[in-house]
Design an enzyme around this catalytic site. Structure first.
Site, PDB file in Angstrom:
ATOM      1  CB  SER A 257      -3.157  -6.050  -3.137  1.00  0.00           C
ATOM      2  OG  SER A 257      -2.542  -6.129  -3.758  1.00  0.00           O
TER       3      SER A 257
ATOM      4  CG  HIS B 133       1.137  -6.917  -0.160  1.00  0.00           C
ATOM      5  ND1 HIS B 133       0.659  -5.518  -0.336  1.00  0.00           N
ATOM      6  CD2 HIS B 133      -0.234  -7.612  -0.903  1.00  0.00           C
ATOM      7  CE1 HIS B 133      -0.336  -5.579  -1.446  1.00  0.00           C
ATOM      8  NE2 HIS B 133      -0.559  -6.642  -1.808  1.00  0.00           N
TER       9      HIS B 133
ATOM     10  CG  ASP C   1       2.684  -3.393   1.356  1.00  0.00           C
ATOM     11  OD1 ASP C   1       3.940  -4.267   0.280  1.00  0.00           O
ATOM     12  OD2 ASP C   1       2.168  -3.290   0.768  1.00  0.00           O
TER      13      ASP C   1
END
Lengths: 199, 389
Positions: free
Chosen positions: B156, B354, B321
């Site tokens: 991320s 995610h 995601d």
């Protein structure tokens, strides 16, 4: 190394920048990088193949060939290789166009459906051929576009492409004299080296 | 004392590095002095060639693996992937994990005291960028005697730091692992961040960021921000299979108290987070996300921006995601291909959205391990056991 890969290994020039479509476990790219300083990428969707490539240090991109090669620029490679995948594509003809957009030369190998053993299966016994090069049953095979040595030659001729080299292999050894003489009958695996339209 | 799991790095103690050399920041201001709190796992080899840097995400921190005490209920946030025999094998690698500047877990940030004023920095703490973090991480590497990292790894927002590393310090990074990241935020990503910021900033307890001076904190706003964020971390399917339309009690109660299990879960997540995280840090981290766009300085041409990168990349995305979907990782991958960099890209089938980057998943682990094992082999690293043998 598989027979067709051995032959391709010989054909790929030193230091070439290549794409290997359906690169499997990366055997060819790893050998070419080691022996000939070849660079480039493999495309693959099989998870085990991808992991094996990464373990070897082969650059591999998870990408479905049926989605095309739009992410590769025109003329950005010296050569595009595709082994044993043509018959599993939705539109093999369009892939051939794509390969020759990205590079001016490509090498393609596929199982020759007209191989005499396959003919025996279909022509005499009346069943869809099952062999080492075509190991699946008709209902679960990924090979949806089977073709012959002659068929592919026709396609290339229709498209006005230049066949610079061709060969056939038997799975376990490189072409016997019979396969050189009658490739469509005695070749189990067809290997073509194709260039763009001449002129 | 209860036994810690065998594949854990065990008990770990955070350390603090103090820096007196001023750090010039992208916003034009300078941080005169600062602390970075960090943890290390494994042993740095004599050649100092086996160090791996872990970059954390929005709400992460230095405690990536192991336990601070035998009583600690949960290990560090990336314990699934860091430890003996795990993807980032601590028998082989020396792992450095820090809390970024602007954080609220010990490194200098809004909750630290500004030496010039003698009070907390609060909203006056300078805005940080991914580039600033990478500079500060390089200084920590200098302090630890690490000239070049065997790998820099992050998911991320952490993945963006990895990408920045390959551009700012290409000679100091041997391998890059960019997981569930993006080369820049989309309008939708920024929109979600703005909702989170507005939730915090419109809380009556916010006091323009000077809440600490008023002996309070914008907990409701931070809770809302986290609830919104949390929805974007999970997939629709993951939420569906976890909560469905399950009710807390047998019947509908026709009111606004918690009725559905998913409401209860989100409120709990929001409450826990808002009581342990600093609102100013959250604001600052979301801005760092929004600002990241290495292609901007190159007319939006990411491939050109990536020209300095010199190491092999592993780019990983997860099918479900939708915060930083596979298409964003493919955008990065295709730019790396156009730039002619060695890159492997995998799209892991996962229902966890995610958050999948934090979780163990067999294919994810296999790919991650394969890349790290190859990296170790190329760098001539032996495993810990081989070294002692």
């Amino acid at each position: 190394m598989r027979t067709d890969l051995k032959l391709i290994h010989r054909w790929v020039p030193q230091g070439a920048h290549i794409l290997d479509l359906a690169c499997g476990d990366g055997t060819l790219l790893a050998a070419l990088a080691r022996d000939k300083g070849v660079t480039g990428y493999g495309l693959e969707i099989d998870p085990d193949g991808i992991t094996a490539c990464i373990a070897k240090g082969v650059s591999v991109v998870e990408q479905n060939l049926d989605a095309g090669l739009a992410n590769f620029e025109d003329d950005s490679y010296d050569l595009v290789v595709m082994t044993q995948a043509l018959q599993a594509l939705r539109r093999p003809d369009r892939m051939l166009d794509e390969m020759l957009r990205v590079a001016d030369e490509c090498i393609i190998t596929f199982p020759n459906f007209a191989y005499w053993r396959h003919r025996v299966h279909l022509g005499i016994r009346g069943y869809m051929p099952v062999s080492k090069s075509l190991p699946h049953a008709w209902y679960d095979t990924p090979n949806i576009h089977l073709s012959t040595f002659n068929d592919f030659e026709h396609l290339c001729r229709d498209k006005g492409l230049t066949i610079t080299d061709r060969a056939v292999g038997i799975r376990d050894h490189e072409g016997h004299w019979t396969s050189r003489l009658w490739p469509n009958l005695f070749g189990e695996i067809a290997i073509f080296r194709v260039g763009r339209q001449s002129g | 004392m209860p036994d810690l799991p065998r594949d854990s790095v065990g008990l770990v103690t955070p350390q603090t590095a103090h820096f007196d050399d001023p750090l010039a920041l992208a916003c034009g201001r300078t941080l005169p002095a600062y602390d970075l709190v960090f943890e290390t796992y494994g042993t740095l080899n004599a050649e100092r060639s086996n160090a791996v840097l872990i970059c954390h995400a929005l709400s992460g921190h230095h405690h990536a693996a192991g336990y601070h005490s035998a009583e600690e209920r949960k290990p560090g946030w990336w314990d699934a992937h860091i430890g003996p025999g795990k993807s980032i094998d601590t028998e082989r690698f020396f792992v450095v994990s820090l809390n970024n500047l602007g954080g609220c877990h010990g490194s200098t940030g809004p909750v630290s005291v500004n030496p010039e004023t003698g009070r907390q920095w609060g909203p006056d703490f300078p805005m940080m960028t991914v580039g600033d973090w990478v500079h500060s991480q390089a200084r920590l590497a200098d302090r630890l005697g690490i000239e070049r990292f065997a790998a820099v790894i992050g998911g991320s927002l952490g993945g963006m730091q990895v990408l920045q590393w390959t551009l700012t310090y290409p000679e100091r990074i041997a391998n890059a692992v960019v997981i569930a990241a993006t080369p820049k935020l989309s309008a939708q990503n920024i929109a979600f961040n703005e909702v989170a910021r507005q939730a915090i900033r419109s809380d009556p307890e916010f006091f323009e960021g000077w809440y600490a001076q008023h002996g309070t904190a914008p907990r409701r706003g931070l809770k809302l921000a986290r609830m919104v964020g949390h929805i974007t971390y999970l997939s629709e399917d993951a939420m569906g299979s976890k909560f469905g339309r399950d009710l807390r009690s047998d019947d509908l109660n026709f009111g606004y108290d918690v009725e559905f299990q998913v409401e209860s879960y989100l409120r709990y997540q929001g409450d826990t987070f808002s009581s342990s995280f600093d609102a100013n840090t959250y604001l600052l981290m979301t801005k760092a996300l929004d600002y990241f766009d290495p292609a901007a300085a190159h007319g939006g041409d990411l491939a050109r921006a990536l020209a300095p990168a010199a190491c092999p990349f592993l780019v990983v995305s997860f099918t479900s995601d939708w915060r930083f979907p596979p298409s964003r990782s493919r955008e990065l991958t295709n730019a790396l291909i156009r730039a002619g960099k060695p890159i492997s890209y995998v799209d892991i089938d996962s229902p966890h959205g995610h958050d999948a980057f934090l979780l163990p998943e067999p294919r994810y682990q296999a790919v991650f391990s394969a890349f790290m094992t190859r990296a170790a082999r190329d760098l001539g690293l032996a495993t810990g056991t081989e070294e002692t043998a």
